[in-house]
Scaffold this motif. Structure first.
Motif, PDB file in Angstrom:
ATOM      1  N   LEU A   1      31.433  24.478  28.435  1.00 43.65           N
ATOM      2  CA  LEU A   1      31.582  25.408  29.555  1.00 43.65           C
ATOM      3  C   LEU A   1      32.248  26.690  29.059  1.00 43.65           C
ATOM      4  CD1 LEU A   1      31.085  25.476  32.640  1.00 43.65           C
ATOM      5  CD2 LEU A   1      33.420  24.624  32.936  1.00 43.65           C
TER       6      LEU A   1
ATOM      7  N   ARG B   1      33.945  29.669  33.197  1.00 48.86           N
ATOM      8  CA  ARG B   1      33.255  28.586  33.903  1.00 48.86           C
ATOM      9  C   ARG B   1      31.962  29.037  34.590  1.00 48.86           C
ATOM     10  NH1 ARG B   1      38.390  25.339  36.733  1.00 48.86           N
ATOM     11  NH2 ARG B   1      39.624  25.155  34.800  1.00 48.86           N
TER      12      ARG B   1
ATOM     13  N   TYR C   1      30.803  15.801  33.180  1.00 46.09           N
ATOM     14  CA  TYR C   1      31.574  16.840  32.492  1.00 46.09           C
ATOM     15  C   TYR C   1      32.028  17.925  33.468  1.00 46.09           C
ATOM     16  CZ  TYR C   1      32.426  20.806  29.318  1.00 46.09           C
ATOM     17  OH  TYR C   1      32.968  21.880  28.665  1.00 46.09           O
ATOM     18  N   LEU C   2      31.165  18.315  34.396  1.00 49.02           N
ATOM     19  CA  LEU C   2      31.440  19.455  35.270  1.00 49.02           C
ATOM     20  C   LEU C   2      32.275  19.121  36.502  1.00 49.02           C
ATOM     21  CD1 LEU C   2      28.004  21.345  35.299  1.00 49.02           C
ATOM     22  CD2 LEU C   2      30.085  21.976  34.063  1.00 49.02           C
TER      23      LEU C   2
ATOM     24  N   PRO D   1      35.074  17.630  37.252  1.00 53.28           N
ATOM     25  CA  PRO D   1      36.509  17.957  37.280  1.00 53.28           C
ATOM     26  C   PRO D   1      36.796  19.450  37.395  1.00 53.28           C
ATOM     27  CG  PRO D   1      36.051  16.347  35.557  1.00 53.28           C
ATOM     28  CD  PRO D   1      34.726  16.854  36.040  1.00 53.28           C
ATOM     29  N   TYR D   2      35.832  20.294  37.039  1.00 55.86           N
ATOM     30  CA  TYR D   2      36.015  21.741  37.130  1.00 55.86           C
ATOM     31  C   TYR D   2      35.586  22.294  38.491  1.00 55.86           C
ATOM     32  CZ  TYR D   2      36.488  21.559  32.032  1.00 55.86           C
ATOM     33  OH  TYR D   2      36.897  21.276  30.747  1.00 55.86           O
ATOM     34  N   ASN D   3      35.065  21.429  39.366  1.00 54.56           N
ATOM     35  CA  ASN D   3      34.567  21.850  40.682  1.00 54.56           C
ATOM     36  C   ASN D   3      33.459  22.892  40.587  1.00 54.56           C
ATOM     37  OD1 ASN D   3      36.170  20.167  42.405  1.00 54.56           O
ATOM     38  ND2 ASN D   3      37.928  21.460  41.883  1.00 54.56           N
TER      39      ASN D   3
ATOM     40  N   THR E   1      26.335  28.328  36.366  1.00 53.32           N
ATOM     41  CA  THR E   1      27.026  27.375  37.229  1.00 53.32           C
ATOM     42  C   THR E   1      27.330  28.004  38.587  1.00 53.32           C
ATOM     43  OG1 THR E   1      29.263  28.012  36.561  1.00 53.32           O
ATOM     44  CG2 THR E   1      28.132  26.378  35.189  1.00 53.32           C
TER      45      THR E   1
END
Length: 499
Positions: free
Chosen positions: A118, A122, A139-140, A142-144, A224
């Protein structure tokens, strides 16, 4: 009558010799990244295919690259070796034999190229072409943030994206391919290039729906967007409720103000052994809203079971793998009509009811929205080649799936699928409801999805192919999948028949 067989025998001998030389050269250059029959790595790849049709093919060797440079070296060696053909496997989720595997040639198993990175802000995810979508979402989450990717987490990033790619998020952000900001791709001469809006922009557009006709993509850079939990409701109905279910589906997909958080799948399941139909509905809402009003009409239909929950993107995508079976896909697209959908069911029931091959077969006929708002996002990254325009109005896609155990039934199942599709398309055409578009990721080997993109896009794809692959390596030496040269011949055949 012996002459054609002599030619075939001679050709097979040359082909096998070429493949053997190719595998030897690959082994010399790439060492243990090349595996051979009965070795653990070879067996691991062969056992990982989704369909028995693919798993039944036996390549001369399998390459397991771990870097784009490995892929570049391999393509250079294969292209320089007469008689050596290759196939490319991501997660092996295409059912058609030869789409991701090959007899006697070289299969490149991309599973080792699965890194996810990422960007610091982000906004962009770089993901290796061999990754599965579940890995991406895990993977993504947790980053919202998320990306427009496959709904089943077992599906591979590469195949889905190069075919367009339908996502739960497509009404909001477009096809998966519309969200690619850069392709890292190995060309036929082994060159590693980047295709984006500023560099190789024609190749960039061609890769968005053009499948494996231009190069071997090693990395996708995906835009994203913010994303948290989502809502999913599952309704199971008796087939006697098909009228109200299809009316609810049509009302949702026909709305001129289609709710961009909607991802809906209505499936009619038929088991040839029990001769029983069931309706299963997956109603996903990409916001954390339990029981969103848009699904009220569908939820109100009397059901056998009715469940709803809030969950993460990764949890929803984490589907259990199916046992290896024979699979078949076929597809078509239509303008909305509840009456025609009821006609479709009657056609299906009339043809499928009496067909019960040895071991049985399960049919899954799924319907999903193709709203115009989804198509409006293509322009944000320079357009795609799918040939769909947002001003054409809302439509829906039909996927005919068949799964069965006995490989002796393969030809019979395909013939029945052809009959079903032909009758449905003929009826739809007569009623002015058939769309030309065929979604390539759902298409049967006997269909011509690239030609369905329209003459202008099809000619564009052929020009790009000639420019970046002047020796037509990806047309003739990578025979799996839908090839531009083959569909050119199909178009010529159709033209001759019409004249």
């Amino acid at each position: 009558m012996g002459f054609p067989w002599a030619i075939l025998s001679c050709a097979s001998t040359v082909y096998a010799a070429g493949a053997g030389t190719c595998c030897s050269r690959l082994s010399e250059e790439l060492g243990t990244k090349v595996s051979f029959l009965s070795q653990p790595a070879y067996n691991g790849t062969e056992s990982s295919y989704w369909s028995l049709q693919e798993a039944g093919l036996k390549p001369g060797c399998i390459l397991h690259p771990s870097t784009p440079k490995d892929v570049s070296q391999a393509v250079s060696i294969i292209a320089a070796t007469d008689g050596c053909n290759m196939a490319v496997k991501g997660q092996g989720h295409a059912p058609g034999a030869g789409f991701a595997n090959i007899d006697g040639g070289v299969t490149i198993d991309m599973a080792g190229l699965n890194t996810t990175v990422l960007s610091p802000d982000r906004s962009v995810l770089g993901v290796g072409a061999g990754a599965a979508w579940l890995q991406v979402y895990q993977y993504l989450d947790p980053y919202n943030v998320s990306v427009a990717g496959g709904r089943n987490g077992l599906v591979g990033v590469g195949g889905l994206t190069l075919g367009g790619g339908i996502s739960h998020f497509s009404p909001r952000v477009g096809w998966a391919c519309d969200n690619v900001v850069n392709f890292e791709v190995v060309l036929a001469d082994g060159t590693l290039a980047n295709a984006n809006q500023n560099s190789h922009s024609d190749l960039y557009r061609a890769l968005k729906g053009g499948a494996n006709n231009f190069g071997l993509v090693t990395r996708f850079d995906l835009e994203t967007f913010p994303q948290g939990d989502i809502s999913v409701s599952t309704f199971v109905n008796n087939v006697s409720k098909r009228g109200p279910v299809l009316s609810a589906f049509t009302d949702i997909i026909s709305s001129p103000k289609f709710d961009v958080s909607v991802s809906l799948l209505v499936s009619f399941l038929y088991n040839s052994k029990s001769k029983a139909w069931t309706i299963s509905n997956s109603a996903v809402y990409t916001q954390p809203v339990l029981h969103p009003p848009v699904f009220d009409q569908l939820a109100a239909v009397p059901s056998i079971s009715n469940t709803s929950r809030i969950t993460s993107v990764a949890s929803l995508a984490d589907e259990a793998p199916t046992s290896p079976l024979n699979w078949l896909f076929a597809t078509a697209a239509f303008k909305p009509s509840a009456e025609f959908m009821l006609e479709t069911f009657e056609i299906l029931n009339n043809i499928l009811y009496s067909f019960n091959p040895q071991g049985g077969v399960v049919w899954d006929i799924a319907f999903e929205p193709l709203p115009s708002v989804m198509l409006s996002h293509a322009a944000k990254t320079g357009g795609n080649v799918l040939g769909l325009q947002s001003d054409e109005g809302n439509s829906y896609i039909m996927l005919i799936s068949a799964l069965w155990l006995d490989s002796a039934s393969n030809t019979a199942v395909e013939e029945v699928s052809r009959e079903v599709l032909s009758v449905i398309e003929s009826r739809a055409k007569a009623e002015g409801l058939l769309r030309k578009f065929q979604y390539i990721n759902y298409a049967a080997p006997y269909q011509a999805p690239l030609a369905s993109y329209g003459a202008e896009n099809f000619e564009f794809l052929k020009r790009v192919s000639r420019k970046y692959d002047p020796q037509a390596f990806f047309q003739h030496r990578v025979p799996g999948g839908f090839k531009l040269v083959e569909q050119s011949q199909q178009e010529l055949g159709v033209s001759n028949e019409e004249n």
